[in-house]
Design a protein around this motif. Structure first.
Motif, short mmCIF file in Angstrom:
data_model
loop_
_atom_site.label_atom_id
_atom_site.label_comp_id
_atom_site.label_asym_id
_atom_site.label_seq_id
_atom_site.Cartn_x
_atom_site.Cartn_y
_atom_site.Cartn_z
N MET A 1 4.99 -1.35 8.16
CA MET A 1 5.30 -0.15 7.40
C MET A 1 6.82 -0.06 7.23
SD MET A 1 4.29 3.82 7.98
CE MET A 1 2.79 3.69 7.07
N ARG B 1 10.76 15.39 -4.85
CA ARG B 1 11.63 15.51 -3.68
C ARG B 1 13.10 15.65 -4.10
NH1 ARG B 1 12.07 14.09 1.84
NH2 ARG B 1 14.20 14.65 2.38
N ARG B 2 13.52 14.86 -5.08
CA ARG B 2 14.92 14.96 -5.54
C ARG B 2 15.20 16.35 -6.10
NH1 ARG B 2 14.11 9.58 -7.07
NH2 ARG B 2 13.49 10.14 -9.18
N VAL C 1 -0.15 11.46 -2.46
CA VAL C 1 -0.22 10.12 -3.07
C VAL C 1 -1.44 9.42 -2.46
CG1 VAL C 1 0.89 7.87 -3.29
CG2 VAL C 1 2.27 9.97 -3.40
N PRO C 2 -2.43 9.04 -3.27
CA PRO C 2 -3.60 8.34 -2.71
C PRO C 2 -3.20 7.04 -2.01
CG PRO C 2 -4.05 9.08 -4.95
CD PRO C 2 -2.58 9.29 -4.70
N PRO D 1 13.86 8.97 0.69
CA PRO D 1 13.73 9.07 -0.77
C PRO D 1 15.00 9.63 -1.43
CG PRO D 1 12.41 10.75 0.30
CD PRO D 1 12.95 9.88 1.40
N THR E 1 -1.49 10.55 1.37
CA THR E 1 -0.33 11.03 2.13
C THR E 1 0.26 12.23 1.41
OG1 THR E 1 0.13 8.72 2.71
CG2 THR E 1 1.86 10.34 3.19
N PRO F 1 -2.99 4.90 2.07
CA PRO F 1 -3.08 3.44 1.89
C PRO F 1 -4.50 2.87 1.96
CG PRO F 1 -2.33 3.99 4.11
CD PRO F 1 -2.42 5.28 3.38
N ASP G 1 15.51 18.71 -3.19
CA ASP G 1 16.81 18.51 -2.52
C ASP G 1 17.93 19.18 -3.31
OD1 ASP G 1 15.70 17.11 -0.44
OD2 ASP G 1 16.30 15.12 -1.16
N ALA H 1 6.26 11.80 -6.91
CA ALA H 1 6.59 12.40 -5.60
C ALA H 1 8.08 12.29 -5.33
CB ALA H 1 5.79 11.71 -4.50
N GLU H 2 8.65 11.13 -5.62
CA GLU H 2 10.09 10.95 -5.39
C GLU H 2 10.91 11.90 -6.27
OE1 GLU H 2 10.17 6.21 -4.11
OE2 GLU H 2 10.40 6.76 -6.21
N ALA I 1 2.55 7.26 8.28
CA ALA I 1 3.70 7.94 7.67
C ALA I 1 3.56 9.45 7.90
CB ALA I 1 3.74 7.64 6.17
N ILE J 1 3.00 14.51 -0.05
CA ILE J 1 4.35 14.14 -0.48
C ILE J 1 5.39 14.90 0.35
CG2 ILE J 1 3.45 13.70 -2.80
CD1 ILE J 1 5.00 16.16 -3.77
N SER J 2 6.58 14.31 0.48
CA SER J 2 7.57 14.89 1.40
C SER J 2 8.03 16.27 0.95
CB SER J 2 8.75 13.94 1.57
OG SER J 2 9.47 13.79 0.37
N ALA J 3 8.01 16.55 -0.37
CA ALA J 3 8.44 17.87 -0.84
C ALA J 3 7.46 18.96 -0.42
CB ALA J 3 8.59 17.86 -2.36
N VAL K 1 3.69 7.80 -6.69
CA VAL K 1 4.87 7.68 -5.84
C VAL K 1 6.12 8.12 -6.61
CG1 VAL K 1 6.38 6.07 -4.62
CG2 VAL K 1 3.90 5.85 -4.39
N LEU L 1 0.83 -1.20 0.00
CA LEU L 1 0.00 0.00 0.00
C LEU L 1 0.87 1.26 0.00
CD1 LEU L 1 -2.61 -1.15 2.70
CD2 LEU L 1 -2.80 -1.30 0.21
N ASP L 2 0.46 2.24 -0.81
CA ASP L 2 1.20 3.50 -0.92
C ASP L 2 1.01 4.36 0.32
OD1 ASP L 2 1.80 2.66 -3.44
OD2 ASP L 2 0.47 4.06 -4.48
N CYS L 3 2.09 4.85 0.89
CA CYS L 3 2.05 5.77 2.04
C CYS L 3 2.95 6.96 1.72
CB CYS L 3 2.50 5.08 3.31
SG CYS L 3 1.58 3.58 3.70
N GLY L 4 2.75 7.57 0.55
CA GLY L 4 3.57 8.71 0.16
C GLY L 4 4.90 8.27 -0.40
N ASP L 5 5.90 9.17 -0.35
CA ASP L 5 7.21 8.88 -0.94
C ASP L 5 8.28 8.65 0.12
OD1 ASP L 5 7.03 11.57 -0.22
OD2 ASP L 5 8.58 12.17 -1.62
N THR L 6 7.85 8.38 1.39
CA THR L 6 8.84 8.02 2.42
C THR L 6 8.48 6.72 3.11
OG1 THR L 6 7.74 9.24 4.20
CG2 THR L 6 9.34 10.47 2.88
N ALA L 7 7.42 6.04 2.67
CA ALA L 7 7.02 4.79 3.32
C ALA L 7 6.07 4.01 2.41
CB ALA L 7 6.32 5.07 4.65
#
Lengths: 246, 344
Positions: free
Chosen positions: A59, B304-305, B188-189, A64, B272, B191, B308, B300-301, B242, B274-276, B297, A6-12
């Motif tokens: 999890m 973030r890159r 990101v849709p 990333p 969730t 879990p 960074d 999103a990655e 998360a 995204i980390s950015a 995902v 399952l997707d939990c964003g881009d850190t998990a």
């Protein structure tokens, strides 16, 4: 049930083994948790930061900047399909609990009445239950300890308490728990342990860990006070809690 | 001789924060850590620290600090007024934020209201000499751990400095404010996307949501159209949370979970952040309106890159700044050149 990633964003992402609370599902969660820890200790799975086990899913948290999901998921899938050993309990712990002080056990009479048992029967069945720590969460050190004897299963209290004292021992559903802090809480309180589930003076601040086998040991109020004094002044020998698995 | 910053008057919500307490979530221990990892990185770079040491996270209004050290180099990042107070009879002198300053023994720094964001950060060269707990200085007030006695700073606190005196070097400033981005907050849709109805997803991605007053280091509750669950409902058997997870309890209003989030939770999570975009979201004040937009995902990655890379560029592009009361030869030279042009 098939495993879902399952997707939990881009850190998990979450490796979901099931949607219910069941020993065989939690065993696979803990098996993967242990397997990933071993891989990381061997210098593999770079980018994985930590893993968080729950009743039914693991999890996987990653950085990333150091790894991508596209790299990590196949590596985790390979571990899963390689077979997960149902990890044996890491430790067997005997937790002293005082059931005899009415202040410690405000719900004992109600649990007895709702289950049709005597108060002594309720205590005996709590003592006879073979518990395992499935997950810690909600607050640091709070363990969800599964394995309560079926005759004691009750839903949570309809009116949660605003303040449950630290180290209270409660039951709800098929679980027992021990409150690490004074906090709100909705479980039925049967007793209190002189131990602290969370104590930052200890080298291991959190007492119980996922995978631990747990039994309760009945202590009198006098023995409770004696152990509590050792806990307070820091002279408690924590290794005495560990018992050999039978 | 020990070197300290003395908290003469605490602000409203000053806590020591670093990147967080990593590796103990399996024991139910939240990571805590800085709400804005970008500002934490920038303030450390300005102070001359090569890695992310713990800094003071300032919420709403900052503290007044007195220097009890031969010298301390400190930096502040954020939109916040700074005043330097020397001798008691001398008027306070404004200092610029987003750069480093060298302060002398007995000088006091007054940090004012934080504007336009929920947090500002103050770092010292060399960091604070505070013992880590479970590998981190991050303050987690709910359990009373980390930082200074597990709580926000209060009047009279003495913050020990790891470095007795400032290193010899020029001061640094940020070339331009870091661009946190704008437009929709990307998510990101999952879990538990399957716990929401088609109408629920349409409301979530097609409506404005407003940051409510129920916003703290644990999370932000949004106000807006209710998000309808599917027949699976809002409750799940708890699983991991998360950073940026958006849980939607029965009433249908989304809650984004941030630094002090619990490790596991029993409400369905629709998506969730995204980390950015998490630092930008964590800065938002009550009343701020947002839209959410779905990305994959992999997208999103990549975002973030890219962020960074821009952050590394901003740090590589830090510029020399004039010392307080000193002479900045390059600035003088530029001024003379301009004067020359005007008067030629």
């Amino acid at each position: 049930m098939s495993i879902r990633y399952l997707d939990c964003g881009d850190t998990a992402f979450s490796v979901e083994f099931g949607t219910t609370i069941a020993p065989e599902i939690n065993a696979r969660v803990m098996g993967l948790h242990a397997r990933i820890a071993a891989e990381r200790a061997a210098g593999r799975l770079a980018g994985v930061v930590e893993t968080i086990p729950s009743m039914r899913a693991l999890m996987v948290c990653y950085d990333p900047a150091a790894a991508t999901r596209a790299e990590l998921q196949p590596a985790i899938e390979a571990l899963v399909s390689g077979g997960l050993e149902a990890a044996a309990p890491t430790r067997a712990m005997a937790i002293p609990c005082c059931y005899d002080d009415p202040e410690f056990a405000p719900d004992l009479a109600e649990v007895a009445q709702r289950t049709g048992l005597s108060g002594e029967d309720v205590i005996a069945r709590h003592l006879a239950s073979d518990f395992h720590v499935y997950v810690l969460g909600f607050m640091p050190g709070l363990a969800y300890i599964v394995g309560l004897e079926a005759s004691l299963e009750l839903p949570r209290r309809s009116q949660p308490r605003v303040r449950v004292p630290r180290s209270s021992v409660g039951i709800a559903m098929n679980m027992t728990t021990i409150y690490p802090f004074d906090s709100p809480g909705g479980w039925h309180l049967l007793g209190r342990t002189p131990l602290r589930m969370f104590d930052q003076r200890r080298a291991q601040p959190v007492l119980l860990a996922p995978g631990d086998a747990v039994r309760f040991r009945r202590v009198s109020r006098a023995e409770y006070d004696a152990i509590a004094a050792q806990v307070d002044d820091g002279t408690m020998d924590w290794s005495t809690l560990e018992v050999r698995p039978s | 001789m020990t070197a300290h910053l003395i908290v003469e008057r605490a602000g409203l919500l000053d806590t020591l924060q670093d990147r967080g307490r990593i590796g103990f979530q399996a024991l139910g221990m939240p990571t805590a850590g800085a709400m804005d990892r970008i500002a934490l990185r920038l303030v450390n770079a300005l102070a001359g620290n090569t890695e992310d040491l713990a800094a003071i996270e300032i919420g709403v209004m900052g503290p007044t600090l007195r220097v009890e050290a031969d010298g301390v180099r400190l930096a502040v990042v954020g939109l916040v007024a700074l005043e330097l107070m020397g001798a008691p009879e001398a008027p306070p002198k404004p200092l610029e934020a987003n750069r480093s300053h060298l302060l002398r023994r007995g000088q006091r720094l007054r940090v004012g209201m934080v504007e336009g964001a929920r947090t500002a950060y103050l770092a010292v060269e060399g960091g604070f000499a505070v013992a880590p707990f479970m590998g981190s200085l991050a303050t987690y007030t709910r359990a009373g751990i980390g930082g200074v006695e597990g709580r926000k700073l209060q009047d009279g606190d003495m913050l020990p400095l790891a470095q007795a005196a400032a290193r010899e070097r020029e001061e640094r400033k940020l070339g331009a404010p870091f661009d946190y981005g704008s437009g929709p907050i990307r998510v990101v849709p999952g879990p538990q996307a399957d716990h929401f109805s088609d109408a629920g997803h349409a409301a979530f991605l097609g409506s404005d949501y407003v940051v409510s007053k129920e916003a703290d280091r644990m999370g932000i509750r949004f106000e807006g159209p209710a998000i309808a669950h599917s027949e699976k409902g809002p409750d799940i058997v708890s699983d991991g949370i998360a950073p940026g997870a958006i849980q939607v309890p029965g009433a249908g209003l989304p809650i984004v979970l941030l630094a002090d989030r619990q490790t596991v939770g029993g409400y369905a999570k629709i998506a969730t952040v995204i980390s950015a975009d998490l630092p930008r979201l964590g800065r938002m004040l009550p009343g701020h309106k947002v839209r959410f937009m779905a990305v994959t995902v992999a997208e999103a990655e990549a975002l973030r890159r890219e962020q960074d890379r821009r952050l590394a560029q901003a740090i590589a592009g830090l510029q020399p700044a004039m010392p307080e009361g000193g002479i900045d030869l390059s600035a003088l030279y530029e001024r003379n050149l301009i004067d020359g042009v005007v008067w030629a």
